[in-house]
Design a protein around this motif. Sequence first.
Motif, PDB file in Angstrom:
ATOM      1  N   ALA A 155       0.828  -1.209   0.000  1.00 43.75           N
ATOM      2  CA  ALA A 155       0.000   0.000   0.000  1.00 43.75           C
ATOM      3  C   ALA A 155       0.860   1.256   0.000  1.00 43.75           C
ATOM      4  CB  ALA A 155      -0.925  -0.003   1.218  1.00 43.75           C
ATOM      5  N   GLY A 156       2.025   1.192   0.655  1.00 40.41           N
ATOM      6  CA  GLY A 156       2.910   2.342   0.682  1.00 40.41           C
ATOM      7  C   GLY A 156       3.373   2.755  -0.700  1.00 40.41           C
ATOM      8  N   GLU A 157       3.611   1.783  -1.561  1.00 36.05           N
ATOM      9  CA  GLU A 157       4.033   2.071  -2.930  1.00 36.05           C
ATOM     10  C   GLU A 157       2.884   2.700  -3.727  1.00 36.05           C
ATOM     11  OE1 GLU A 157       7.118   1.698  -3.617  1.00 36.05           O
ATOM     12  OE2 GLU A 157       7.713   0.446  -1.929  1.00 36.05           O
ATOM     13  N   MET A 158       1.676   2.198  -3.501  1.00 32.69           N
ATOM     14  CA  MET A 158       0.528   2.720  -4.254  1.00 32.69           C
ATOM     15  C   MET A 158       0.146   4.123  -3.816  1.00 32.69           C
ATOM     16  SD  MET A 158      -2.070  -0.502  -4.785  1.00 32.69           S
ATOM     17  CE  MET A 158      -1.739  -1.515  -3.355  1.00 32.69           C
ATOM     18  N   ILE A 159       0.212   4.388  -2.494  1.00 33.85           N
ATOM     19  CA  ILE A 159      -0.284   5.677  -2.003  1.00 33.85           C
ATOM     20  C   ILE A 159       0.612   6.816  -2.459  1.00 33.85           C
ATOM     21  CG2 ILE A 159       0.884   5.894   0.228  1.00 33.85           C
ATOM     22  CD1 ILE A 159      -2.879   6.373  -0.481  1.00 33.85           C
ATOM     23  N   GLN A 160       1.884   6.531  -2.721  1.00 31.09           N
ATOM     24  CA  GLN A 160       2.768   7.584  -3.212  1.00 31.09           C
ATOM     25  C   GLN A 160       2.256   8.147  -4.531  1.00 31.09           C
ATOM     26  OE1 GLN A 160       6.362   9.050  -2.176  1.00 31.09           O
ATOM     27  NE2 GLN A 160       4.770  10.281  -3.108  1.00 31.09           N
ATOM     28  N   LEU A 161       1.809   7.276  -5.429  1.00 28.58           N
ATOM     29  CA  LEU A 161       1.311   7.722  -6.730  1.00 28.58           C
ATOM     30  C   LEU A 161      -0.065   8.365  -6.605  1.00 28.58           C
ATOM     31  CD1 LEU A 161       2.509   4.745  -8.943  1.00 28.58           C
ATOM     32  CD2 LEU A 161       3.641   6.923  -8.496  1.00 28.58           C
ATOM     33  N   ALA A 162      -0.903   7.815  -5.725  1.00 27.78           N
ATOM     34  CA  ALA A 162      -2.208   8.434  -5.509  1.00 27.78           C
ATOM     35  C   ALA A 162      -2.042   9.846  -4.951  1.00 27.78           C
ATOM     36  CB  ALA A 162      -3.038   7.581  -4.549  1.00 27.78           C
ATOM     37  N   ALA A 163      -1.006  10.057  -4.133  1.00 29.08           N
ATOM     38  CA  ALA A 163      -0.778  11.375  -3.547  1.00 29.08           C
ATOM     39  C   ALA A 163      -0.510  12.425  -4.615  1.00 29.08           C
ATOM     40  CB  ALA A 163       0.400  11.312  -2.564  1.00 29.08           C
ATOM     41  N   ILE A 164       0.138  12.029  -5.697  1.00 28.81           N
ATOM     42  CA  ILE A 164       0.387  12.969  -6.800  1.00 28.81           C
ATOM     43  C   ILE A 164      -0.942  13.454  -7.379  1.00 28.81           C
ATOM     44  CG2 ILE A 164       1.428  13.265  -9.079  1.00 28.81           C
ATOM     45  CD1 ILE A 164       3.467  11.110  -8.275  1.00 28.81           C
ATOM     46  N   ALA A 165      -1.849  12.511  -7.587  1.00 31.83           N
ATOM     47  CA  ALA A 165      -3.157  12.862  -8.155  1.00 31.83           C
ATOM     48  C   ALA A 165      -3.906  13.824  -7.245  1.00 31.83           C
ATOM     49  CB  ALA A 165      -3.977  11.600  -8.398  1.00 31.83           C
ATOM     50  N   LEU A 166      -3.920  13.531  -5.934  1.00 31.08           N
ATOM     51  CA  LEU A 166      -4.624  14.407  -5.006  1.00 31.08           C
ATOM     52  C   LEU A 166      -3.967  15.773  -4.936  1.00 31.08           C
ATOM     53  CD1 LEU A 166      -6.028  11.714  -4.202  1.00 31.08           C
ATOM     54  CD2 LEU A 166      -6.049  12.591  -1.852  1.00 31.08           C
ATOM     55  N   LYS A 167      -2.633  15.793  -5.004  1.00 33.63           N
ATOM     56  CA  LYS A 167      -1.921  17.070  -4.946  1.00 33.63           C
ATOM     57  C   LYS A 167      -2.251  17.934  -6.157  1.00 33.63           C
ATOM     58  CE  LYS A 167       1.137  19.238  -2.357  1.00 33.63           C
ATOM     59  NZ  LYS A 167       0.884  19.538  -0.930  1.00 33.63           N
ATOM     60  N   MET A 168      -2.527  17.294  -7.266  1.00 34.76           N
ATOM     61  CA  MET A 168      -2.880  18.014  -8.493  1.00 34.76           C
ATOM     62  C   MET A 168      -4.347  18.412  -8.519  1.00 34.76           C
ATOM     63  SD  MET A 168      -0.726  15.773 -11.288  1.00 34.76           S
ATOM     64  CE  MET A 168      -1.212  16.821 -12.670  1.00 34.76           C
ATOM     65  N   GLY A 169      -5.108  17.980  -7.509  1.00 42.00           N
ATOM     66  CA  GLY A 169      -6.523  18.356  -7.455  1.00 42.00           C
ATOM     67  C   GLY A 169      -7.420  17.455  -8.274  1.00 42.00           C
ATOM     68  N   ALA A 170      -7.056  16.198  -8.443  1.00 42.14           N
ATOM     69  CA  ALA A 170      -7.837  15.274  -9.260  1.00 42.14           C
ATOM     70  C   ALA A 170      -9.260  15.111  -8.739  1.00 42.14           C
ATOM     71  CB  ALA A 170      -7.154  13.910  -9.312  1.00 42.14           C
ATOM     72  N   THR A 171     -10.194  15.003  -9.664  1.00 45.17           N
ATOM     73  CA  THR A 171     -11.586  14.739  -9.325  1.00 45.17           C
ATOM     74  C   THR A 171     -11.873  13.253  -9.460  1.00 45.17           C
ATOM     75  OG1 THR A 171     -12.358  15.017 -11.595  1.00 45.17           O
ATOM     76  CG2 THR A 171     -12.247  17.002 -10.206  1.00 45.17           C
ATOM     77  N   LYS A 172     -13.017  12.864  -8.970  1.00 40.65           N
ATOM     78  CA  LYS A 172     -13.414  11.461  -9.121  1.00 40.65           C
ATOM     79  C   LYS A 172     -13.526  11.112 -10.594  1.00 40.65           C
ATOM     80  CE  LYS A 172     -14.843   7.389  -7.816  1.00 40.65           C
ATOM     81  NZ  LYS A 172     -15.031   6.761  -9.125  1.00 40.65           N
ATOM     82  N   GLU A 173     -13.955  12.060 -11.416  1.00 42.61           N
ATOM     83  CA  GLU A 173     -14.070  11.800 -12.848  1.00 42.61           C
ATOM     84  C   GLU A 173     -12.692  11.616 -13.506  1.00 42.61           C
ATOM     85  OE1 GLU A 173     -17.672  12.466 -11.305  1.00 42.61           O
ATOM     86  OE2 GLU A 173     -16.035  13.943 -11.124  1.00 42.61           O
ATOM     87  N   ASP A 174     -11.658  12.287 -12.962  1.00 45.75           N
ATOM     88  CA  ASP A 174     -10.298  12.053 -13.453  1.00 45.75           C
ATOM     89  C   ASP A 174      -9.875  10.615 -13.178  1.00 45.75           C
ATOM     90  OD1 ASP A 174      -9.846  14.663 -14.391  1.00 45.75           O
ATOM     91  OD2 ASP A 174      -9.283  15.359 -12.394  1.00 45.75           O
ATOM     92  N   PHE A 175     -10.211  10.123 -11.991  1.00 43.90           N
ATOM     93  CA  PHE A 175      -9.931   8.719 -11.677  1.00 43.90           C
ATOM     94  C   PHE A 175     -10.700   7.815 -12.639  1.00 43.90           C
ATOM     95  CE2 PHE A 175      -7.914  10.344  -8.027  1.00 43.90           C
ATOM     96  CZ  PHE A 175      -7.335   9.327  -7.280  1.00 43.90           C
ATOM     97  N   ASP A 176     -11.985   8.153 -12.868  1.00 44.48           N
ATOM     98  CA  ASP A 176     -12.823   7.310 -13.721  1.00 44.48           C
ATOM     99  C   ASP A 176     -12.299   7.258 -15.157  1.00 44.48           C
ATOM    100  OD1 ASP A 176     -14.462   6.915 -11.551  1.00 44.48           O
ATOM    101  OD2 ASP A 176     -15.976   8.374 -12.172  1.00 44.48           O
ATOM    102  N   ARG A 177     -11.726   8.357 -15.634  1.00 46.36           N
ATOM    103  CA  ARG A 177     -11.236   8.394 -17.011  1.00 46.36           C
ATOM    104  C   ARG A 177      -9.936   7.613 -17.207  1.00 46.36           C
ATOM    105  NH1 ARG A 177     -13.122  13.823 -16.901  1.00 46.36           N
ATOM    106  NH2 ARG A 177     -11.090  14.567 -16.183  1.00 46.36           N
ATOM    107  N   THR A 178      -9.308   7.238 -16.112  1.00 40.93           N
ATOM    108  CA  THR A 178      -8.035   6.532 -16.187  1.00 40.93           C
ATOM    109  C   THR A 178      -8.279   5.051 -16.449  1.00 40.93           C
ATOM    110  OG1 THR A 178      -7.071   8.100 -14.617  1.00 40.93           O
ATOM    111  CG2 THR A 178      -5.901   6.022 -14.951  1.00 40.93           C
ATOM    112  N   VAL A 179      -7.659   4.527 -17.492  1.00 36.84           N
ATOM    113  CA  VAL A 179      -7.823   3.113 -17.837  1.00 36.84           C
ATOM    114  C   VAL A 179      -7.098   2.245 -16.816  1.00 36.84           C
ATOM    115  CG1 VAL A 179      -7.381   1.356 -19.597  1.00 36.84           C
ATOM    116  CG2 VAL A 179      -8.051   3.674 -20.278  1.00 36.84           C
TER     117      VAL A 179
END
Length: 452
Positions: free
Chosen positions: A408-432
């Motif tokens: 989980a530590g490896e995954m949360i690092q990348l998720a943190a980038i998305a949140l820092k950029m202000g990602a919306t739920k729809e941005d997550f949804d658009r990701t394949v």
Amino acid sequence: MTFDYDLFVIGGGSGGVRAARIAASEGGARVALAEEYRLGGTCVIRGCVPKKLMVFASEYPGAVEDARAYGWDARIGGFDWKKFRKALDAELDRLEAAYRSGQEKAGVTIYDQRAVVADPHRVRLADGTEITAKHILVATGGHPFVPDFEGAELAITSNDIFLLDALPKSILIVGGGYIASEFACILNGLGVEATQYYRGAQILRGFDGECRGHVAEAMRDNGIRIHCGTDVLRMEKVDGGIKVASTDGQERVFDAVMYATGRTPNSHGLGLQDLGVELGRRGEIKVDDYSQTSVPSIYAVGDVTDRIALTPVAIREGQAFAQTVFAGKPTKADHELVASAVFTQPEFGSVGLSEEDARDQEAVEIYQTAFRPMQSLFAGRRDRVLMKLVVSAETRKVLGCHIVAPQAGEMIQLAAIALKMGATKEDFDRTVAVHPTMAEELVTMKTPVRKA
């Protein structure tokens, strides 16, 4: 006034060495640093690094058991603590030497002794030498806190666990934070009978409530005895170990008792209060956004300021200080959306707001999934992964991401980038999705499980 140095750093941990190196190598400053124990500080010498190596060591029995399920004729013998400790000590020596070399190459003068602040521009070393500096940076970190009670002297702390001559057969770990929970998992994995007492209702206070429960359940499934709502009343040495009387009315005997009930800033005895440096209730040094104290020439970074007690944060604070004071680039350390990982088994990665904190601020939607991951499912284990997104109902921004899973530590690092950029739920949804992976579930949760 002519000073001996432009900067004198007290403390050779992550924040101090980063500030010293940047000030010297990029700011052109004359820098000295004093460290009374070993360069590297808590993280390198008695924290993150040795702990993570122990995490790795503790996971091998489970990996070998899984290997048999995958068709390998795999066996594992007993754990040789002395062999591991010898290798661990050698690695810490290597890292400390690398820290020292980095400072020396940058031109930093190192004093291997304690230093205190004598006045706003003067420090005093343990040998009595007094040194002047235009700026003084306090980066002395923190130390484990053990409350005062009958028999408290029998307890060890996380500082001591790496120095044991042998592993105990049984251990009581007192505390419910990430350090206590991590070591309960580590020692359990190394074959120690682990029990955990926590006076609160659930371990890992401050993290997302649902995830806390998920981790606790997994720990219990792995054989750790967790007693919440329980605290120690007194301890005494008896034949066969340490007898512990607790608030649940029980008396139990353990080979060792480890306290992990929080950490206290190392500000005592530095001479700061005599100079008018403002300290908080717990001894934390009060600083502004630029890490400057109430005495203009004295700054502080890292755990001694008790802002966010994480190594990467201390490094960022040290970097920002050096850029502000010596590079003419006023820089504030960013303390927003700092991700963290708890190395329990399973791991717990978290960034942003918990469901509880988010719903206190605004209306939110909760997207969540729990499932048995492919690798351990095939091996016949009961492990379950939990993934959770906390989403603003109004802006659709993802306010929090929480993962309980292997790596989980490896995954949360990348998720943190998305949140820092202000990602919306729809941005997550658009990701394949990347298939088949556990992480794909982060972008395939389409319907909220509840609104709050």
